[in-house]
Enzyme design. Structure first.
Site, mmCIF file in Angstrom:
data_model
loop_
_atom_site.group_PDB
_atom_site.id
_atom_site.type_symbol
_atom_site.label_atom_id
_atom_site.label_comp_id
_atom_site.label_asym_id
_atom_site.label_seq_id
_atom_site.Cartn_x
_atom_site.Cartn_y
_atom_site.Cartn_z
ATOM 1 N N THR A 36 0.780 -1.081 -0.083
ATOM 2 C CA THR A 36 -0.060 0.094 -0.014
ATOM 3 C C THR A 36 0.731 1.250 0.204
ATOM 4 O O THR A 36 1.949 1.305 0.459
ATOM 5 C CB THR A 36 -0.875 0.020 1.118
ATOM 6 O OG1 THR A 36 -0.240 0.279 2.314
ATOM 7 C CG2 THR A 36 -1.594 -1.150 1.559
ATOM 8 N N ASP A 54 -3.489 5.970 2.676
ATOM 9 C CA ASP A 54 -2.636 7.100 3.415
ATOM 10 C C ASP A 54 -3.392 6.957 4.816
ATOM 11 O O ASP A 54 -4.457 6.938 5.136
ATOM 12 C CB ASP A 54 -3.469 8.596 2.956
ATOM 13 C CG ASP A 54 -2.849 9.744 3.492
ATOM 14 O OD1 ASP A 54 -2.090 9.654 4.679
ATOM 15 O OD2 ASP A 54 -2.590 10.871 3.147
ATOM 16 N N TYR A 139 10.502 14.072 16.012
ATOM 17 C CA TYR A 139 10.258 12.728 15.576
ATOM 18 C C TYR A 139 10.432 11.717 16.488
ATOM 19 O O TYR A 139 10.088 10.790 16.664
ATOM 20 C CB TYR A 139 11.409 12.569 14.168
ATOM 21 C CG TYR A 139 11.604 11.205 13.868
ATOM 22 C CD1 TYR A 139 10.744 10.649 12.954
ATOM 23 C CD2 TYR A 139 12.699 10.288 14.032
ATOM 24 C CE1 TYR A 139 10.846 9.082 12.495
ATOM 25 C CE2 TYR A 139 12.846 9.121 13.803
ATOM 26 C CZ TYR A 139 11.880 8.514 12.899
ATOM 27 O OH TYR A 139 11.954 7.253 12.446
ATOM 28 N N LYS A 143 8.205 8.752 17.795
ATOM 29 C CA LYS A 143 8.527 7.057 17.916
ATOM 30 C C LYS A 143 8.578 6.773 19.031
ATOM 31 O O LYS A 143 8.130 5.564 19.343
ATOM 32 C CB LYS A 143 9.899 7.169 17.173
ATOM 33 C CG LYS A 143 9.946 7.378 15.718
ATOM 34 C CD LYS A 143 8.934 6.490 14.865
ATOM 35 C CE LYS A 143 9.411 5.891 13.692
ATOM 36 N NZ LYS A 143 8.329 4.966 13.233
ATOM 37 N N THR A 174 18.185 4.954 3.479
ATOM 38 C CA THR A 174 16.825 5.201 2.728
ATOM 39 C C THR A 174 16.932 6.724 2.729
ATOM 40 O O THR A 174 17.555 7.407 3.207
ATOM 41 C CB THR A 174 15.468 4.513 3.249
ATOM 42 O OG1 THR A 174 15.309 5.603 4.676
ATOM 43 C CG2 THR A 174 15.943 3.100 3.652
#
Ligand SMILES: NC(=O)c1ccc[n+]([C@@H]2O[C@H](COP(=O)([O-])OP(=O)(O)OC[C@H]3O[C@@H](n4cnc5c(N)ncnc54)[C@H](OP(=O)(O)O)[C@@H]3O)[C@@H](O)[C@H]2O)c1
Length: 229
Positions: A36, A54, A139, A143, A174
């Site tokens: 997805t 989404d 961030y 997390k 990445t």
């Protein structure tokens, strides 16, 4: 949790770790993999079922849960990192990190939970679930919240025998880490560690040295960890 024969769904499967998850799940014998993405036209993994999703859009999450009603392994991989400070950073951006990494993940868990009885959830967490990192305070907080979510959901779904595994990593190579000059692990290695741990029934997988070191340091005075950075 046996991957061979599983019907899996991966969020954010168009690039990075998500693309690797979709690829390796198929290689390990998953019967079907829903790959997805919020832009499904960007999914390029051969052999997957492509679905739009989404995770911050409740209608999109509900539609995916209906379209993929046979899923028994959910991989919550989608996430964002905007490199935002908590004290002086843009509040809207801080909200977007929390909306995706915490609220989006929770929204997907809630939508798929009924069909995951006897199955599993793998949440992609971070070393920053445990430590702050200068310039990524927002961030890291998101997390941390996602780590706590993982522990809470595990307790709540134990009665229906859903295995809930958290995968922590420091840095994989990445797009998310493109701007950081730090040692980075091959995404394929991280994903293999996550899937090995999932199949071994682990609650928590520490996929690299950075995450193992940070977890070990949690029991000590925080000064000891931060002073050596
Ligand atoms: N890379 C690392 O070093 C590292 C370290 C610790 C943890 N992680 C975690 O690993 C996971 C994957 O990260 P990555 O490194 O593969 O990052 P990435 O290359 O930036 O990929 C992020 C993926 O999440 C998707 N995404 C973002 N918001 C979404 C939304 N609202 N709905 C659906 N999909 C959404 C992105 O889709 P678009 O293409 O549409 O933006 C993309 O597919 C994340 O949860 C991240 O926090 C990564």
């Amino acid at each position: 949790m046996h991957i061979s024969g599983a019907i899996a769904l991966v969020t954010g499967a168009n690039r990075g770790l998500g693309r690797q998850f979709a690829t390796q799940l198929l290689e390990r014998g998953a019967t079907k993999v829903y790959a997805t993405a919020r832009r499904p036209e960007l999914v390029t993994v051969p052999g997957v079922e492509i679905l739009p999703l989404d995770i911050t859009d409740p209608a999109s999450v509900a539609a995916a849960a209906e379209a993929a009603a046979d899923v028994n392994l959910l991989v919550n991989n989608a996430g964002v990192a905007f490199g935002t400070d908590l004290v002086v950073g843009d509040l809207d951006v801080l909200h977007r990190e929390m909306d995706t990494n915490f609220w989006g993940t929770l929204s997907v868990v809630r939508a798929f939970a009924p069909q995951l009885a006897g199955g599993a959830i793998l949440n992609v967490l971070s070393v920053l679930s445990w430590i702050a990192f200068q310039g990524s305070g927002g961030y890291a907080a998101s997390k941390s919240a996602q780590w706590s979510l993982t522990n809470g959901v595990r307790l709540e779904l134990a009665g229906q025998k859903t295995q809930v595994t958290g995968l922590h990593l420091g840095a994989a190579d990445t797009d998310m880490t493109a701007g950081y000059d730090v040692p980075k692990t091959d995404p394929a290695v991280i994903v293999k560690a996550g899937l090995d741990g999932l199949e071994a029934g682990y609650w928590e997988v520490l996929a690299d040295e950075w995450s193992r070191g940070a977890k070990a340091a949690l029991a000590a005075d925080p000064r000891a960890y931060y002073n050596q950075q």
